[in-house]
Design a protein around this motif. Sequence first.
Motif, mmCIF file in Angstrom:
data_model
loop_
_atom_site.group_PDB
_atom_site.id
_atom_site.type_symbol
_atom_site.label_atom_id
_atom_site.label_comp_id
_atom_site.label_asym_id
_atom_site.label_seq_id
_atom_site.Cartn_x
_atom_site.Cartn_y
_atom_site.Cartn_z
ATOM 1 N N THR A 191 52.871 8.752 -124.870
ATOM 2 C CA THR A 191 53.560 10.160 -125.120
ATOM 3 C C THR A 191 53.580 9.248 -126.400
ATOM 4 O O THR A 191 54.262 8.312 -127.371
ATOM 5 C CB THR A 191 54.109 9.830 -124.136
ATOM 6 N N ALA A 192 54.805 10.444 -126.939
ATOM 7 C CA ALA A 192 54.640 10.752 -128.268
ATOM 8 C C ALA A 192 56.210 10.648 -128.191
ATOM 9 O O ALA A 192 56.839 11.683 -127.367
ATOM 10 C CB ALA A 192 54.574 11.477 -129.066
ATOM 11 N N PRO A 193 57.350 9.841 -129.436
ATOM 12 C CA PRO A 193 58.582 10.830 -128.953
ATOM 13 C C PRO A 193 58.544 12.101 -130.048
ATOM 14 O O PRO A 193 57.919 12.491 -130.643
ATOM 15 C CB PRO A 193 59.581 9.269 -129.832
ATOM 16 N N ARG A 194 60.094 12.733 -129.118
ATOM 17 C CA ARG A 194 60.068 13.926 -130.302
ATOM 18 C C ARG A 194 61.099 13.412 -131.469
ATOM 19 O O ARG A 194 62.224 13.289 -131.535
ATOM 20 C CB ARG A 194 61.030 14.727 -128.621
ATOM 21 N N ALA A 195 60.873 14.707 -132.423
ATOM 22 C CA ALA A 195 62.202 13.749 -133.530
ATOM 23 C C ALA A 195 63.176 14.349 -133.100
ATOM 24 O O ALA A 195 62.999 15.751 -132.766
ATOM 25 C CB ALA A 195 61.018 16.304 -134.712
ATOM 26 N N ILE A 203 64.764 -0.048 -131.935
ATOM 27 C CA ILE A 203 62.545 -0.165 -132.303
ATOM 28 C C ILE A 203 62.485 -2.600 -131.536
ATOM 29 O O ILE A 203 64.046 -2.596 -131.714
ATOM 30 C CB ILE A 203 62.720 -0.432 -133.577
ATOM 31 N N GLN A 204 62.149 -2.933 -131.124
ATOM 32 C CA GLN A 204 61.967 -4.103 -130.278
ATOM 33 C C GLN A 204 61.049 -4.607 -131.018
ATOM 34 O O GLN A 204 59.619 -4.443 -131.310
ATOM 35 C CB GLN A 204 61.856 -3.949 -128.700
ATOM 36 N N SER A 205 60.863 -5.667 -131.765
ATOM 37 C CA SER A 205 60.199 -6.349 -131.931
ATOM 38 C C SER A 205 60.172 -7.573 -131.089
ATOM 39 O O SER A 205 61.034 -8.309 -130.823
ATOM 40 C CB SER A 205 60.635 -7.399 -133.810
ATOM 41 N N TYR A 206 59.095 -8.308 -131.040
ATOM 42 C CA TYR A 206 58.385 -9.383 -129.813
ATOM 43 C C TYR A 206 58.152 -11.033 -130.899
ATOM 44 O O TYR A 206 57.147 -10.270 -131.892
ATOM 45 C CB TYR A 206 57.739 -8.610 -128.591
ATOM 46 N N ASP A 237 59.884 3.426 -122.953
ATOM 47 C CA ASP A 237 60.831 3.943 -122.759
ATOM 48 C C ASP A 237 61.748 3.491 -123.557
ATOM 49 O O ASP A 237 62.603 2.728 -124.173
ATOM 50 C CB ASP A 237 61.396 1.909 -122.250
ATOM 51 N N ASP A 238 61.699 5.108 -124.320
ATOM 52 C CA ASP A 238 62.105 4.890 -125.210
ATOM 53 C C ASP A 238 62.291 3.941 -126.599
ATOM 54 O O ASP A 238 63.142 4.096 -127.299
ATOM 55 C CB ASP A 238 63.659 5.575 -125.025
#
Length: 176
Positions: free
Chosen positions: A2-6, A12-15, A96-97
């Motif tokens: 899915t895509a987030p809504r404007a 933002i999670q960096s692994y 998960d947003d």
Amino acid sequence: MTAPRAGSKIQIQSYKHNGHLHRVWESSIVLKGTEQVIIGANDRTLVLESDGRTWVTREPAICYFHSKHWFNIIGMLRDDGIHYYCNISSPFVYEDDAIKYIDYDLDLKVYPDMTFDLLDEDEYQMHRNQMNYPGVLDRILYNNINDLQRWVHQRKGPFSPGFIDQWYERFLTYRW
């Protein structure tokens, strides 16, 4: 996917390649969200490091993520022009947003005059050895560095004139 809504807020999670969380930008506003491209923005957002340290970003930033490219691009609006910080990374996933990606240490720092430097090759080699990156990954990452440098030379995507300014203007409509 899915895509987030404007207009929605996301993390933002960096692994790292081993699955460990590396860094989290606590809150960014989605300016465009599709399954292929997410453009977000933040300003003075809290950043949490894996070692527990925190810091706050200093200037507005427009963040560009693509589901097919092994890099993401951050355009930071500074007094002397737009500075870009490009992470060589896995393509993003959105769940998960949160935008999630694997950071592979290599970075391309692009200056307002469109000159650039490749950073952190020593850190990449160290993690490549520690985490046993497969040879195919090395080729993918360096091919994407070449693609990213071509984007800079061709003024493509976020490097095109007006791109960052246009999205920053959109960001301002959400901030107040």
